[in-house]
Design an enzyme around this catalytic site. Structure first.
Site, PDB file in Angstrom:
ATOM      1  N   ARG A   1       0.832  -1.206   0.000  1.00 21.28           N
ATOM      2  CA  ARG A   1       0.000   0.000   0.000  1.00 21.28           C
ATOM      3  C   ARG A   1       0.867   1.257   0.000  1.00 21.28           C
ATOM      4  O   ARG A   1       1.027   1.924  -1.013  1.00 21.28           O
ATOM      5  CB  ARG A   1      -0.948  -0.007   1.207  1.00 21.28           C
ATOM      6  CG  ARG A   1      -2.157   0.925   1.067  1.00 21.28           C
ATOM      7  CD  ARG A   1      -1.888   2.372   1.396  1.00 21.28           C
ATOM      8  NE  ARG A   1      -1.502   2.605   2.773  1.00 21.28           N
ATOM      9  CZ  ARG A   1      -1.145   3.791   3.254  1.00 21.28           C
ATOM     10  NH1 ARG A   1      -1.107   4.860   2.455  1.00 21.28           N
ATOM     11  NH2 ARG A   1      -0.775   3.920   4.518  1.00 21.28           N
TER      12      ARG A   1
ATOM     13  N   GLU B   1      -3.806  11.020  10.386  1.00 20.54           N
ATOM     14  CA  GLU B   1      -2.910  11.608   9.390  1.00 20.54           C
ATOM     15  C   GLU B   1      -2.319  12.921   9.900  1.00 20.54           C
ATOM     16  O   GLU B   1      -3.014  13.744  10.485  1.00 20.54           O
ATOM     17  CB  GLU B   1      -3.677  11.855   8.085  1.00 20.54           C
ATOM     18  CG  GLU B   1      -2.781  12.311   6.948  1.00 20.54           C
ATOM     19  CD  GLU B   1      -3.549  12.566   5.661  1.00 20.54           C
ATOM     20  OE1 GLU B   1      -2.895  12.652   4.608  1.00 20.54           O
ATOM     21  OE2 GLU B   1      -4.781  12.693   5.712  1.00 20.54           O
TER      22      GLU B   1
END
Length: 507
Positions: free
Chosen positions: A16, A146
């Site tokens: 990923r 994030e």
């Protein structure tokens, strides 16, 4: 006595995050092969294999992996990045057969305010709805914060407000990424210690990037601070400067943090590195720790000598740990010990006099910036031993080989026959042909006849990896008898000239 070591979960995200390396895209079959190797041979705890909704090809790759994983008991170890998008990512997950999602959310007030343009409460409400829906569909939920690193630096109140909310949700793991690779080890230690102490019953992962070349140092700091899991990639692949490296991190944890353990099999790290390198086209630097081609190669002769005398230049990073072997480079810095170690591995013994000659030949090649490998050694030895048996009455003193556009190749040749000097010039269909024509002129002057060349063969050491040597083998017919001579050089024509000089001395 029970094992009291703390287990650190290793989540590999090569498929990923690593695939975000510029120019890298794995096919569905390649992703499946890498996933299988990571889970069955390397034995990482988890793998993150894709982002939801990216493409039809990504969807098919995930289906291949989840189908295999479900059939082999690995489905709970396969994870997919998802988004706060209502039902969209979750429906994609269900269709793809995935059971664990890593929900991407905002870990800094800066990202929340300027990218989403939402209040914390609005974001939290949307996250809660996605988590509830995922759980209702039988999907386990982990959550990414994030830009968490900048959040801790610049909006810590927001981060803890979010964590206070998140720790009350049915979330299995909370994932803390240094998204831009900006942290230094002291900050990693401070931030993670603060979080794990405040929420002692929750599982936290650290996801490190390598923008300042601090990836391994930061994951080490995270583990010492109490982190429960790490996100790593094979060969340190990833966006920009890449992610923290799987091989380096595992070696560091095994050697420097005695109270923790991982499930990773060190001996499998090199094989998965080579597989990923092949599939990705992303070349590993020769000096990359653990998996680089040169990292277990001693070059200096003094180091090879020290290794023979009680392993003076060994450290804990023994190549056998990683399924590799120590090598001793051959070049201008090689000493007798380097060459003896290589000969020992080949099962070859030489006299001191021949060993000196071999050493000198390798040094000469090294001075010309030629790379000599172990595979070259039998060729060098054969050439030197062959030369020892021939008394040199004919010497090729000098030659000039020319090859020009629209002109026939030509040679100017100077040789010595029994101390008498001759010089001639000739042209030919190739440089060696021109050389032979010049030689024939000289021998006609001496009223001597050259043997007939009946075969001409060029070869390099097995594997074809050396740029240092090629061997030219020429078969001659003289007085009704055939014999062969060999020449060795990095240039094919020069090797043929050396083989020819041996012939001239034999006849």
């Amino acid at each position: 006595m029970p094992n009291s070591k703390r287990h650190i979960e290793i989540m590999d995200t090569t498929l990923r995050d690593g695939e975000q390396t510029s120019g890298v895209s794995f096919s569905a079959s390649e992703k499946l092969t890498i996933a299988q190797l990571l889970l069955t041979e390397v034995k990482v705890d988890r793998i993150e294999i894709a982002s939801a909704r990216v493409s039809e090809g990504e969807f098919l790759a995930v289906k291949k992996i989840t189908s295999w994983a479900a059939a082999n008991g690995f489905i709970d170890k396969v994870e997919v990045l998802t988004f706060v998008d209502g039902e969209t990512s979750i429906n994609w997950m269900v269709e793809a057969g995935a059971k664990v999602m890593n929900l991407l959310t905002k870990g800094s007030l800066n990202h929340l305010t300027h990218q989403l343009k939402k209040t914390p409460q609005q974001h939290f409400d949307e996250i809660a709805a996605v988590i509830a829906l995922a759980n209702s569909k039988g999907i386990t939920c982990n959550v990414y914060l994030e830009d968490w690193s900048n959040g801790m630096r610049n909006s810590k109140d927001y981060v803890f407000q979010y964590l206070d909310f998140l720790t009350q949700q049915p979330v299995k793991r909370i994932l803390l990424p240094d998204t831009l690779g900006v942290l230094i080890p002291s900050e990693v230690s401070e931030f993670i210690s603060e979080i794990v102490n405040r929420y002692p019953n929750k599982h936290f992962d650290f996801h490190g990037h390598n923008d300042y070349d601090l990836g391994t140092a930061n994951v080490l700091a995270a583990v010492k601070a109490g982190i429960h899991g790490l996100h790593l990639t094979v060969n340190g692949m990833g966006e920009r400067a890449g992610n923290a490296s799987l091989s380096s991190t595992v070696a560091v944890l095994n050697d420097f943090v005695k109270n923790v353990k991982t499930s990773v099999v060190e001996k499998s790290l090199y094989s998965v590195s080579k597989l990923v390198e092949t599939f990705s086209g992303f070349r590993v630097s020769p000096n990359q720790p653990i998996v680089g081609e040169n990292v277990f190669t001693q070059t200096a002769g003094i180091h090879a000598d020290g290794d023979k005398k009680n392993n003076l230049y060994f450290n804990d990073l023994m190549p056998e740990r990683f399924g590799r072997q120590r090598k001793y480079a051959l070049g201008k810095t090689s000493g007798k010990a380097n060459i003896e170690n290589n000969l020992q591995q080949l099962g070859i013994q030489l006299s001191d006099d021949d060993l000196k000659k071999v050493t000198q030949r390798i040094i000469e090649l090294g001075d010309r910036k030629e790379m000599v490998t172990q595979a070259d050694l039998p060729y060098i030895i054969s050439d030197i031993l062959d030369s020892n048996t021939i008394e040199e009455k004919v010497l090729i003193e000098n030659y000039v080989l020319t090859h020009s556009k629209d002109l026939r190749p030509s040679v100017t040749l100077k040789i010595s026959i029994n101390n008498e000097i001759f010089e001639e010039h000739a042209q030919g269909d190739g440089q060696y042909d021109a050389f032979v024509n010049a030689l024939q002129k000289i021998y006609k002057l001496k009223k001597l006849e050259l043997p007939l060349l009946t075969d001409y063969t060029v070869r390099i050491p097995p594997g074809g990896k050396s740029d240092a040597l090629c061997e030219t083998i020429i078969t001659w017919l003289h007085n009704g008898k055939e014999f062969k001579t060999r020449g060795l050089d990095s240039d094919q024509t020069v090797a043929a000239i050396k083989a020819t000089q041996k012939m001239l001395n034999i006849i």
